[in-house]
Motif scaffolding. Structure first.
Motif, PDB file in Angstrom:
ATOM      1  N   ALA A 473       7.191 -38.054  18.266  1.00 25.53           N
ATOM      2  CA  ALA A 473       6.049 -37.503  18.990  1.00 25.53           C
ATOM      3  C   ALA A 473       6.394 -36.217  19.721  1.00 25.53           C
ATOM      4  CB  ALA A 473       5.517 -38.532  19.986  1.00 25.53           C
ATOM      5  N   VAL A 474       7.655 -35.805  19.699  1.00 28.46           N
ATOM      6  CA  VAL A 474       8.105 -34.581  20.363  1.00 28.46           C
ATOM      7  C   VAL A 474       8.761 -33.692  19.310  1.00 28.46           C
ATOM      8  CG1 VAL A 474       9.698 -33.617  22.060  1.00 28.46           C
ATOM      9  CG2 VAL A 474       8.423 -35.700  22.594  1.00 28.46           C
ATOM     10  N   ASP A 475       8.409 -32.413  19.321  1.00 28.15           N
ATOM     11  CA  ASP A 475       9.000 -31.460  18.375  1.00 28.15           C
ATOM     12  C   ASP A 475      10.149 -30.679  18.996  1.00 28.15           C
ATOM     13  OD1 ASP A 475       7.035 -31.961  16.274  1.00 28.15           O
ATOM     14  OD2 ASP A 475       5.623 -30.991  17.641  1.00 28.15           O
ATOM     15  N   VAL A 476       9.981 -30.267  20.246  1.00 27.48           N
ATOM     16  CA  VAL A 476      11.025 -29.515  20.947  1.00 27.48           C
ATOM     17  C   VAL A 476      11.294 -30.229  22.277  1.00 27.48           C
ATOM     18  CG1 VAL A 476      11.719 -27.315  21.938  1.00 27.48           C
ATOM     19  CG2 VAL A 476      10.282 -27.354  19.890  1.00 27.48           C
ATOM     20  N   LEU A 477      12.525 -30.672  22.461  1.00 22.66           N
ATOM     21  CA  LEU A 477      12.925 -31.380  23.672  1.00 22.66           C
ATOM     22  C   LEU A 477      13.730 -30.440  24.551  1.00 22.66           C
ATOM     23  CD1 LEU A 477      13.259 -33.961  25.371  1.00 22.66           C
ATOM     24  CD2 LEU A 477      15.255 -34.523  23.962  1.00 22.66           C
ATOM     25  N   VAL A 478      13.281 -30.250  25.780  1.00 23.40           N
ATOM     26  CA  VAL A 478      13.963 -29.404  26.758  1.00 23.40           C
ATOM     27  C   VAL A 478      14.560 -30.308  27.833  1.00 23.40           C
ATOM     28  CG1 VAL A 478      13.697 -27.532  28.426  1.00 23.40           C
ATOM     29  CG2 VAL A 478      12.320 -27.541  26.341  1.00 23.40           C
ATOM     30  N   GLY A 479      15.796 -30.040  28.233  1.00 25.23           N
ATOM     31  CA  GLY A 479      16.353 -30.888  29.275  1.00 25.23           C
ATOM     32  C   GLY A 479      17.716 -30.452  29.744  1.00 25.23           C
ATOM     33  N   THR A 480      18.205 -31.200  30.735  1.00 26.76           N
ATOM     34  CA  THR A 480      19.538 -30.984  31.294  1.00 26.76           C
ATOM     35  C   THR A 480      20.534 -31.839  30.526  1.00 26.76           C
ATOM     36  OG1 THR A 480      19.128 -32.736  32.908  1.00 26.76           O
ATOM     37  CG2 THR A 480      18.560 -30.489  33.566  1.00 26.76           C
ATOM     38  N   GLN A 481      21.705 -32.036  31.105  1.00 18.24           N
ATOM     39  CA  GLN A 481      22.736 -32.808  30.426  1.00 18.24           C
ATOM     40  C   GLN A 481      22.321 -34.249  30.171  1.00 18.24           C
ATOM     41  OE1 GLN A 481      26.217 -32.929  32.891  1.00 18.24           O
ATOM     42  NE2 GLN A 481      25.130 -33.739  34.672  1.00 18.24           N
ATOM     43  N   MET A 482      21.237 -34.707  30.790  1.00 16.65           N
ATOM     44  CA  MET A 482      20.741 -36.062  30.537  1.00 16.65           C
ATOM     45  C   MET A 482      20.449 -36.294  29.063  1.00 16.65           C
ATOM     46  SD  MET A 482      18.045 -36.594  33.677  1.00 16.65           S
ATOM     47  CE  MET A 482      17.514 -38.188  33.084  1.00 16.65           C
ATOM     48  N   ILE A 483      20.052 -35.253  28.324  1.00 12.70           N
ATOM     49  CA  ILE A 483      19.666 -35.422  26.926  1.00 12.70           C
ATOM     50  C   ILE A 483      20.836 -35.208  25.977  1.00 12.70           C
ATOM     51  CG2 ILE A 483      17.309 -34.712  27.434  1.00 12.70           C
ATOM     52  CD1 ILE A 483      17.935 -32.006  26.189  1.00 12.70           C
ATOM     53  N   ALA A 484      21.996 -34.839  26.524  1.00  6.73           N
ATOM     54  CA  ALA A 484      23.103 -34.424  25.661  1.00  6.73           C
ATOM     55  C   ALA A 484      24.083 -35.543  25.353  1.00  6.73           C
ATOM     56  CB  ALA A 484      23.854 -33.260  26.304  1.00  6.73           C
ATOM     57  N   LYS A 485      23.983 -36.673  26.045  1.00  3.33           N
ATOM     58  CA  LYS A 485      25.040 -37.675  25.970  1.00  3.33           C
ATOM     59  C   LYS A 485      24.581 -38.946  25.278  1.00  3.33           C
ATOM     60  CE  LYS A 485      26.711 -36.165  30.509  1.00  3.33           C
ATOM     61  NZ  LYS A 485      27.018 -36.607  31.884  1.00  3.33           N
ATOM     62  N   GLY A 486      25.232 -39.279  24.188  1.00  2.00           N
ATOM     63  CA  GLY A 486      25.143 -40.622  23.637  1.00  2.00           C
ATOM     64  C   GLY A 486      23.876 -41.018  22.937  1.00  2.00           C
ATOM     65  N   HIS A 487      22.839 -40.200  22.929  1.00  2.55           N
ATOM     66  CA  HIS A 487      21.563 -40.605  22.349  1.00  2.55           C
ATOM     67  C   HIS A 487      21.567 -40.365  20.845  1.00  2.55           C
ATOM     68  CE1 HIS A 487      20.063 -41.092  26.393  1.00  2.55           C
ATOM     69  NE2 HIS A 487      20.460 -39.873  26.681  1.00  2.55           N
ATOM     70  N   ASP A 488      21.042 -41.325  20.111  1.00  2.58           N
ATOM     71  CA  ASP A 488      21.048 -41.263  18.656  1.00  2.58           C
ATOM     72  C   ASP A 488      19.689 -40.776  18.154  1.00  2.58           C
ATOM     73  OD1 ASP A 488      22.009 -41.495  16.111  1.00  2.58           O
ATOM     74  OD2 ASP A 488      21.673 -43.641  15.945  1.00  2.58           O
TER      75      ASP A 488
END
Length: 685
Positions: A473-488
């Motif tokens: 449901a999201v095409d472009v995800l903007v974020g801090t380091q919260m989105i950079a770690k461990g997510h598949d």
């Protein structure tokens, strides 16, 4: 030890028993400690106050747990009781014996029939099988150095599975760096072992929830405890295996109270309790990397860890191609470079997802008046108030002070006040504008979402937003380091870091290591599904926008060559006698004025030299200096660095210096001193 208190009891109580005892006018929770560590005999005629009550029905905390707490208190220079009680659930500390008895009588949820049944086991790759075989046959500790997407989690699952099958009373502890990673990993463990075999333990849980998990672990009912750094103190009498996922993450270091490292305590606990320890990371900390160095002719002993290497991604997926953009060649004040904007547009038009990383939340770091040079400084801190456009507020991220955005400059009255710099809120707004004409394959507009600490405050908001990303449901995800770690994330094919240069010029010697790890972790979110990438017929990419694109950090990032980066950094650390080639401690002082804070540290240093404290000859005490943010909430902060080539010498000196610091604290010359603390093995200097 000088920290234990004596009480009278009508019957002998085994060490580790939890009791309620009077302390002044209050009644508090206490732990019966080992008699051989008690202070000397009491003065004649001393009348002991009686124990108020015993928490019946709870097995005593065992000797390995008490040894762990005692070591942590001793090593990190804290009071024994402070560490012991902080390691227990806060809800437990407030229960009287009769309340606790009622709590134990509550019916427990029915056990999952599949609680101890292994399900959904998958075939291992050659690299995974080799790692598992070595873990089974060698004592460890182990450092699992695996590329992002190489299947480290499956190695964790398989090793825990084999341990549980081999011993029906065994327990495992799985540590993750942040709360938002816990539910995702918990789902995988629960799917494999059954929901009732796994309990979470982290600060995001309510008091009763944490108590329930702690009791399940303490009784042995929970076979697996999965939690953040606080879980390293969980009472696990059957502990046989410890996993520290993303072991490089600074979140494992507690920054308040007893400043312990959960990763380091996990290593110590594993050795003391006979449990194997597995550290995992695609970008290990330089300390762990150095500790896992293989033997060489110059260093025949090598490191004390066993290094396991998994360089290949699952399913033959390729690591992202790294593309660097020299922002000095782009239009001034450009948010996204022209080629990066074109690449994002092309990916979205094909139905792929993109991730844009900016490790700074808010709309802009500061508001500025061009006429008089006024800036939105916090009145209570030596820092700027960050501009948040969503609620039109200026907010200090250090003390929390918040005010409405002024309509004109408070100093000169000019209406021309503008934001300076960029945060995720502004980046999201600008992306919406830049991509406003871009259409998805179904001819609908592009969908942009932001995930940071501001958008995930509500309960369940983080899980809901991640679910939207996973669902497409999201095409472009903007974020801090919260989105950079461990997510598949399975459909992300492009990752962009838009403003990473700040860490290149930091005064903190660990800044390049942190930046490299963050960028490697962020890049690892791209192209994780090899089947999807093959169907798309494209290669995943990572874009880095920088004014210094030829910097050594970006050169090694381009080839995903962590060993080369680590070798270069370790050479610099060795030349500068920095960790892991030396050992550090910080002594920090908080006071009403900077003069008092630095004066206290200078006096304590002079007193240490005057007393010729043991270990001083191997310890260097540097002059006190202000912290980078020297004033927070109207409190001035100063620090003094201690350095020694030997850990034992530093510990010996700190133990002797503690009483000197306490005596200096009460000197009338340092009136205005609020607090002082010792930080052993600090992560930020």
């Amino acid at each position: 030890m000088g920290e234990l208190l004596s009480y009278a009891c009508e019957r002998p109580l085994p060490a580790g028993t939890l009791v309620r005892v009077p302390l002044g006018a209050r009644e508090v929770l206490g732990v019966v400690w080992d008699a051989d560590e008690a202070p000397g005999g009491l003065p004649e005629g001393t009348a002991l106050r009686p124990v108020a009550g015993v928490l019946e029905g709870l097995a005593p905390l065992d000797l390995p747990w008490r040894r762990l707490v005692a070591f942590a208190a001793r090593y990190y220079q804290r009071a024994l009781g402070e560490v012991a009680l902080a390691a227990l659930p806060a809800h437990l500390r407030g229960l009287r014996p009769e309340q606790f008895a009622r709590r134990l009588r509550r019916p427990t949820p029915p056990a999952d029939a599949a609680a101890h049944t292994v399900q959904q086991s998958v075939a291992l790759t050659t690299e995974q099988a080799s790692a598992c075989a070595r873990i089974a046959s060698e004592p460890g500790p182990f450092l699992l150095f695996g590329s992002t997407g190489s299947g480290k989690t499956e190695v964790y699952l398989r090793c825990v599975q084999e341990m549980l099958q081999a011993d029906p009373t065994a327990q495992a502890l799985v540590l993750v760096p942040e709360i938002n990673l816990t539910p995702q990993l918990e789902e995988r463990f629960a799917a494999r072992f059954g929901a009732s075999a796994v309990v979470p333990l982290h600060s995001g849980m309510t008091g009763p929830q944490r108590l329930r998990s702690w009791l399940a672990a303490h009784s042995g009912a929970a076979r697996i405890v999965l939690g953040t750094r606080m879980a390293v103190f969980a009472s696990l009498p059957g502990l046989k295996f410890i996993v520290v996922d993303e072991e490089h993450d600074p979140s494992y270091k507690q920054q308040e109270g007893a400043r312990y490292s959960a990763r380091d305590l996990a290593i110590w606990r594993g050795r003391e309790q006979g449990a194997k320890v597995l550290l995992g990371s695609a970008t290990p900390s330089l300390e762990s990397w150095h500790a896992s160095r293989p033997p060489t002719p110059e260093d025949p002993g090598g490191g004390r860890y066993a290094r396991l290497h998994m360089p290949s991604r699952i399913g033959a997926g390729a690591l992202p191609r790294v593309r660097r953009v020299d922002m000095s060649q782009q239009p001034r004040h450009a948010v996204l470079s022209v080629p990066l904007l074109a690449a994002i547009t092309e990916r979205v038009a094909r139905g792929e997802q993109c991730m844009v990383l900016l490790n700074r939340r808010g709309y802009a770091p500061v508001l500025h008046c061009a006429d008089c040079d006024w800036k939105s400084d916090c009145p209570h801190c030596s820092a700027h108030q960050v501009f948040h456009k969503t609620d039109r507020s200026l907010r200090c991220h250090h003390c929390g002070h918040t005010v409405r955005v002024p309509r004109h400059c408070p100093r000169c009255g000019s209406p021309d006040i503008r934001p300076m710099g960029r945060g995720t809120e502004q980046l999201e707004e600008q992306l919406c504008s830049l991509l406003s004409e871009v259409l998805r394959p179904d001819r609908t507009p592009v969908r942009i979402a932001r995930i940071d600490a501001d958008t995930t405050r509500a309960k369940g908001a983080l899980e809901q937003q991640f679910a939207q990303v996973h669902s497409g449901a999201v095409d472009v995800l903007v974020g801090t380091q919260m989105i950079a770690k461990g997510h598949d994330f399975r459909r992300i094919t492009l990752v962009a870091a838009v403003q990473p240069d700040g860490a290149l010029f930091s005064s903190d010697f660990r800044a390049p290591e942190r930046l490299f790890a963050l960028l490697m972790q962020a890049g690892g979110r791209a192209g994780r599904d090899a089947v999807y990438m093959a169907a798309q017929g494209t290669q995943c990419e990572m874009w880095v926008q920088s004014f210094c694109p030829r910097h050594a950090v970006f050169e090694t990032l381009r080839t995903h060559d962590y060993p080369a980066f680590a070798a270069q950094q370790l050479r610099e650390r060795a030349q500068a006698a920095m960790p892991p080639f030396s050992h550090l401690a910080l002594v920090r002082a908080d006071a009403r004025t900077q003069e008092v804070a630095q004066g206290f540290l200078s006096a304590a240093s002079a007193a240490a030299h005057a007393a010729a404290l043991p270990g001083l000859e191997r310890v260097t005490l540097f002059p006190p200096v202000p912290l980078a943010i020297q004033r927070v909430a109207n409190v001035e902060r100063a620090q003094m660095l201690l350095e020694s080539p030997r850990r034992a010498a530093l510990q010996h000196f700190l133990l002797a210096w503690k009483s000197v610091l306490q005596a200096t604290r009460h000197d009338p010359a340092h009136k205005g001193l609020i607090r002082w603390l010792v930080d052993v093995d600090p992560l930020e200097i």
